[in-house]
Design a protein around this motif. Structure first.
Motif, PDB file in Angstrom:
ATOM      1  N   ILE A   1       0.853  -1.182   0.000  1.00  0.00           N
ATOM      2  CA  ILE A   1       0.000   0.000   0.000  1.00  0.00           C
ATOM      3  C   ILE A   1       0.892   1.236   0.000  1.00  0.00           C
ATOM      4  N   THR A   2       0.587   2.167  -0.892  1.00  0.00           N
ATOM      5  CA  THR A   2       1.353   3.407  -0.996  1.00  0.00           C
ATOM      6  C   THR A   2       0.614   4.513  -0.256  1.00  0.00           C
ATOM      7  N   SER A   3       1.365   5.238   0.566  1.00  0.00           N
ATOM      8  CA  SER A   3       0.788   6.349   1.311  1.00  0.00           C
ATOM      9  C   SER A   3       1.821   7.469   1.414  1.00  0.00           C
ATOM     10  N   LYS A   4       1.340   8.651   1.756  1.00  0.00           N
ATOM     11  CA  LYS A   4       2.241   9.799   1.946  1.00  0.00           C
ATOM     12  C   LYS A   4       2.879   9.687   3.333  1.00  0.00           C
ATOM     13  N   GLN A   5       4.199   9.780   3.393  1.00  0.00           N
ATOM     14  CA  GLN A   5       4.924   9.674   4.653  1.00  0.00           C
ATOM     15  C   GLN A   5       6.163  10.549   4.625  1.00  0.00           C
ATOM     16  N   GLU A   6       6.634  10.890   5.832  1.00  0.00           N
ATOM     17  CA  GLU A   6       7.915  11.582   5.961  1.00  0.00           C
ATOM     18  C   GLU A   6       9.036  10.566   5.814  1.00  0.00           C
ATOM     19  N   THR A   7      10.090  10.963   5.101  1.00  0.00           N
ATOM     20  CA  THR A   7      11.266  10.118   4.936  1.00  0.00           C
ATOM     21  C   THR A   7      12.500  10.957   5.230  1.00  0.00           C
ATOM     22  N   VAL A   8      13.331  10.482   6.148  1.00  0.00           N
ATOM     23  CA  VAL A   8      14.590  11.160   6.446  1.00  0.00           C
ATOM     24  C   VAL A   8      15.558  10.817   5.319  1.00  0.00           C
ATOM     25  N   VAL A   9      16.035  11.851   4.594  1.00  0.00           N
ATOM     26  CA  VAL A   9      16.929  11.622   3.459  1.00  0.00           C
ATOM     27  C   VAL A   9      18.390  11.881   3.807  1.00  0.00           C
ATOM     28  N   ALA A  10      18.639  12.577   4.913  1.00  0.00           N
ATOM     29  CA  ALA A  10      20.011  12.817   5.378  1.00  0.00           C
ATOM     30  C   ALA A  10      19.952  13.156   6.860  1.00  0.00           C
ATOM     31  N   GLU A  11      20.981  12.738   7.610  1.00  0.00           N
ATOM     32  CA  GLU A  11      21.001  12.962   9.053  1.00  0.00           C
ATOM     33  C   GLU A  11      22.343  13.530   9.503  1.00  0.00           C
ATOM     34  N   LYS A  12      22.281  14.306  10.568  1.00  0.00           N
ATOM     35  CA  LYS A  12      23.460  14.816  11.271  1.00  0.00           C
ATOM     36  C   LYS A  12      24.475  15.507  10.351  1.00  0.00           C
ATOM     37  N   ILE A  13      23.957  16.389   9.514  1.00  0.00           N
ATOM     38  CA  ILE A  13      24.821  17.164   8.624  1.00  0.00           C
ATOM     39  C   ILE A  13      25.296  18.397   9.392  1.00  0.00           C
ATOM     40  N   PRO A  14      26.604  18.615   9.489  1.00  0.00           N
ATOM     41  CA  PRO A  14      27.106  19.809  10.186  1.00  0.00           C
ATOM     42  C   PRO A  14      26.601  21.087   9.512  1.00  0.00           C
ATOM     43  N   CYS A  15      26.196  22.061  10.335  1.00  0.00           N
ATOM     44  CA  CYS A  15      25.651  23.309   9.809  1.00  0.00           C
ATOM     45  C   CYS A  15      25.715  24.386  10.887  1.00  0.00           C
ATOM     46  N   ARG A  16      25.239  25.559  10.544  1.00  0.00           N
ATOM     47  CA  ARG A  16      25.126  26.652  11.503  1.00  0.00           C
ATOM     48  C   ARG A  16      23.912  27.490  11.125  1.00  0.00           C
ATOM     49  N   ILE A  17      23.161  27.863  12.144  1.00  0.00           N
ATOM     50  CA  ILE A  17      22.033  28.775  11.953  1.00  0.00           C
ATOM     51  C   ILE A  17      22.467  30.142  12.458  1.00  0.00           C
ATOM     52  N   SER A  18      22.150  31.158  11.685  1.00  0.00           N
ATOM     53  CA  SER A  18      22.431  32.541  12.071  1.00  0.00           C
ATOM     54  C   SER A  18      21.104  33.294  12.103  1.00  0.00           C
ATOM     55  N   PHE A  19      20.923  34.100  13.133  1.00  0.00           N
ATOM     56  CA  PHE A  19      19.698  34.884  13.279  1.00  0.00           C
ATOM     57  C   PHE A  19      20.045  36.366  13.170  1.00  0.00           C
ATOM     58  N   GLU A  20      19.235  37.094  12.430  1.00  0.00           N
ATOM     59  CA  GLU A  20      19.440  38.536  12.270  1.00  0.00           C
ATOM     60  C   GLU A  20      18.089  39.215  12.399  1.00  0.00           C
ATOM     61  N   LYS A  21      18.023  40.206  13.251  1.00  0.00           N
ATOM     62  CA  LYS A  21      16.779  40.963  13.398  1.00  0.00           C
ATOM     63  C   LYS A  21      16.920  42.283  12.661  1.00  0.00           C
ATOM     64  N   THR A  22      15.870  42.639  11.949  1.00  0.00           N
ATOM     65  CA  THR A  22      15.849  43.909  11.243  1.00  0.00           C
ATOM     66  C   THR A  22      14.567  44.643  11.600  1.00  0.00           C
ATOM     67  N   VAL A  23      14.663  45.941  11.654  1.00  0.00           N
ATOM     68  CA  VAL A  23      13.494  46.769  11.953  1.00  0.00           C
ATOM     69  C   VAL A  23      13.049  47.418  10.655  1.00  0.00           C
ATOM     70  N   ALA A  24      11.754  47.431  10.442  1.00  0.00           N
ATOM     71  CA  ALA A  24      11.208  48.052   9.235  1.00  0.00           C
ATOM     72  C   ALA A  24      11.638  49.513   9.160  1.00  0.00           C
ATOM     73  N   ALA A  25      11.906  49.986   7.962  1.00  0.00           N
ATOM     74  CA  ALA A  25      12.398  51.351   7.782  1.00  0.00           C
ATOM     75  C   ALA A  25      11.349  52.399   8.119  1.00  0.00           C
ATOM     76  N   ALA A  26      10.132  52.164   7.742  1.00  0.00           N
ATOM     77  CA  ALA A  26       9.076  53.151   7.974  1.00  0.00           C
ATOM     78  C   ALA A  26       8.391  52.874   9.304  1.00  0.00           C
ATOM     79  N   GLN A  27       8.523  53.812  10.226  1.00  0.00           N
ATOM     80  CA  GLN A  27       7.870  53.657  11.518  1.00  0.00           C
ATOM     81  C   GLN A  27       6.725  54.659  11.609  1.00  0.00           C
ATOM     82  N   THR A  28       5.591  54.182  12.057  1.00  0.00           N
ATOM     83  CA  THR A  28       4.423  55.036  12.207  1.00  0.00           C
ATOM     84  C   THR A  28       4.175  55.243  13.697  1.00  0.00           C
ATOM     85  N   ASP A  29       2.959  55.695  14.042  1.00  0.00           N
ATOM     86  CA  ASP A  29       2.615  55.862  15.445  1.00  0.00           C
ATOM     87  C   ASP A  29       2.614  54.522  16.170  1.00  0.00           C
ATOM     88  N   ALA A  30       2.381  53.465  15.434  1.00  0.00           N
ATOM     89  CA  ALA A  30       2.409  52.122  16.024  1.00  0.00           C
ATOM     90  C   ALA A  30       3.865  51.665  16.142  1.00  0.00           C
TER      91      ALA A  30
END
Length: 125
Positions: A37-66
């Motif tokens: 029987i064929t069904s839709k499922q999650e399949t892990v195609v690669a594991e434990k790959i070295p990486c890095r996540i970087s987070f950057e916050k930006t503020v919208a250029a146009a600021q109003t009263d809010a």
């Protein structure tokens, strides 16, 4: 163009910052070998790959009263030979935290690494 030695050195420097690991999960048809029987499922195609996540916050250029809108950009740094297709769920564990992401754009691939803008995983389409 950088020499081969400089490229190897640059890649080692970038990869020395990788303090996370990621798993790549795809969603698609999978056939049960017993029931056939064929069904839709999650399949892990690669594991434990070295990486890095970087987070950057930006503020919208146009600021109003809010309050000004604050946006967060999440960027994945990973080896250039890793292929991540559109729709793949990327599970990253870094600094003791695990989060699920998906691609939000086309990867920027360089000789030493690739950078991929991510968004929080919201479910399979």
């Amino acid at each position: 163009m950088l020499s081969e030695n400089l490229l190897v050195t640059a890649r080692r420097c970038i990869e020395s910052t990788y303090d996370g690991l990621c798993d790549l999960v795809e969603f698609g048809n999978k056939t049960d070998p017993i029931t056939q029987i064929t069904s839709k499922q999650e399949t892990v195609v690669a594991e434990k790959i070295p990486c890095r996540i970087s987070f950057e916050k930006t503020v919208a250029a146009a600021q109003t009263d809010a309050a000004a809108a604050v946006l967060q950009t999440i960027k994945l740094f990973i080896a250039p030979e890793v292929r991540i297709t559109e729709g793949t769920k990327i599970i990253v564990t870094q600094n003791g935290n695990t989060s699920e992401y998906s691609l939000s754009g086309k990867p920027a691939v360089y000789a030493t690494h690739q950078e991929i803008i991510l968004e929080m995983f919201r479910g399979w389409a």
